[in-house]
Scaffold this motif. Sequence first.
Motif, PDB file in Angstrom:
ATOM      1  N   ASN A 202      40.071  18.192  44.908  1.00  0.00           N
ATOM      2  CA  ASN A 202      40.610  16.973  44.316  1.00  0.00           C
ATOM      3  C   ASN A 202      39.788  15.753  44.704  1.00  0.00           C
ATOM      4  O   ASN A 202      39.605  14.827  43.904  1.00  0.00           O
ATOM      5  N   ASP A 207      39.775  13.994  37.930  1.00  0.00           N
ATOM      6  CA  ASP A 207      41.077  14.636  37.731  1.00  0.00           C
ATOM      7  C   ASP A 207      41.021  15.738  36.683  1.00  0.00           C
ATOM      8  O   ASP A 207      41.601  16.814  36.868  1.00  0.00           O
ATOM      9  N   ASN A 208      40.332  15.475  35.540  1.00  0.00           N
ATOM     10  CA  ASN A 208      40.293  16.497  34.493  1.00  0.00           C
ATOM     11  C   ASN A 208      39.511  17.728  34.939  1.00  0.00           C
ATOM     12  O   ASN A 208      39.894  18.871  34.650  1.00  0.00           O
ATOM     13  N   TYR A 210      39.177  18.687  38.051  1.00  0.00           N
ATOM     14  CA  TYR A 210      39.980  19.340  39.098  1.00  0.00           C
ATOM     15  C   TYR A 210      41.032  20.247  38.477  1.00  0.00           C
ATOM     16  O   TYR A 210      41.209  21.397  38.896  1.00  0.00           O
ATOM     17  N   LYS A 211      41.725  19.765  37.452  1.00  0.00           N
ATOM     18  CA  LYS A 211      42.759  20.576  36.820  1.00  0.00           C
ATOM     19  C   LYS A 211      42.175  21.813  36.149  1.00  0.00           C
ATOM     20  O   LYS A 211      42.734  22.914  36.252  1.00  0.00           O
TER      21      LYS A 211
END
Length: 380
Positions: A202, A207-208, A210-211
Amino acid sequence: MKGLGEKKWFPYAVAACIAVAFYVVLANIGSITGGLLQFLSYFKVIFLGGIMAYVLNPLAMLFQRTVFANVGRAKLRWSLSIAASVILLIAIVGFILGTLIPQLAESAVMLVSNMDGYLASFRELVEKWGVSKFLRIDQFVNSSGDVARQLQTYFTQNASSLVNASAAAGRSVVTTIIALILSVYMLSSKEGIKSSCKRFLNAAMPDNKYKSTVRFLSRCDKILVNYIVSSLLDALIVGVANAVFMALMGMQYIGLISVVVAVTNLIPTFGPIIGGAVGGFILLLVQPVHALIFIAFTFVLQFLDPYFIKPKLFGNTLGVSGLLILMSVLVCGRIWGIPGILIAIPLAAIVDFVYSEGILTALEKRKKDRQKKQPEAASE
């Protein structure tokens, strides 16, 4: 102008250095690979402990959801689940070794002691079929007539090598025990390890990304766990079915051949062929009719296994084409040997998942975005 000239030649100098470094790496690839393997060997116990923890984790989670579901404290529930999974593993291994090793030893001794009679029967059968001139059966029988004497001579001449091999086997047992203890500690710290890894990913990724990375790793974990559990169950079913059939037909060497069939069934594509060939050859020396019946049963069993047994066990998790599996088996076997063959199918499933849901999806999205931009550019 001087600065421009330096900037002009700089990319070429960098490219030349990269080419030279690449050539040096290729020229010394053997030494580099050997050094890397030597360095990784220092972490052998850690790697082995991680593999054991990964294999024991589904069993521990099963105990946590069922047997110890009513335990109030989560930490105590997980500790009891780990202990139960380790005890069950040790009990299963002990039962298998205690049951099969005496039978395998007895079968091997009987096979060697009766080898002369088996070879004589085999020679008569080959001569009856009229293929002795192609197999050179006389030379084969003469060179293998007194197998027990040859084995005794071999053990006498290679006593030091056998002692070294026994010492290496003892070290392997100690390493396995240490790795098992280490796997217990890893399972106990599983949540902390997962939390640390997620926190690092993370922090290191947007964020994108990481997901998507977490989703990809979760899918890979599901593929590997499903493959390991299903492969073990499939090998157990095939081995038990083979043993039951041989017992009903009154065949010899049931334990020896069934263990060979079950173990080789773990090897994708070529494993069942190897197991059937070994079992058929052993039975051919004892009773040729039993060998033919066994081979026929092996064909039937291996027809049922990929079309009925494996789909029920694996489900849709490993929906990979046979061509990709065969290519993966050949390449992984060439690179890593037997361990590579064992991981070839889940690796092929992961590669197929990355291609279909990662690379191919990204290319299609890029094409759609490009097509949307073209009308906008034309209207402007």
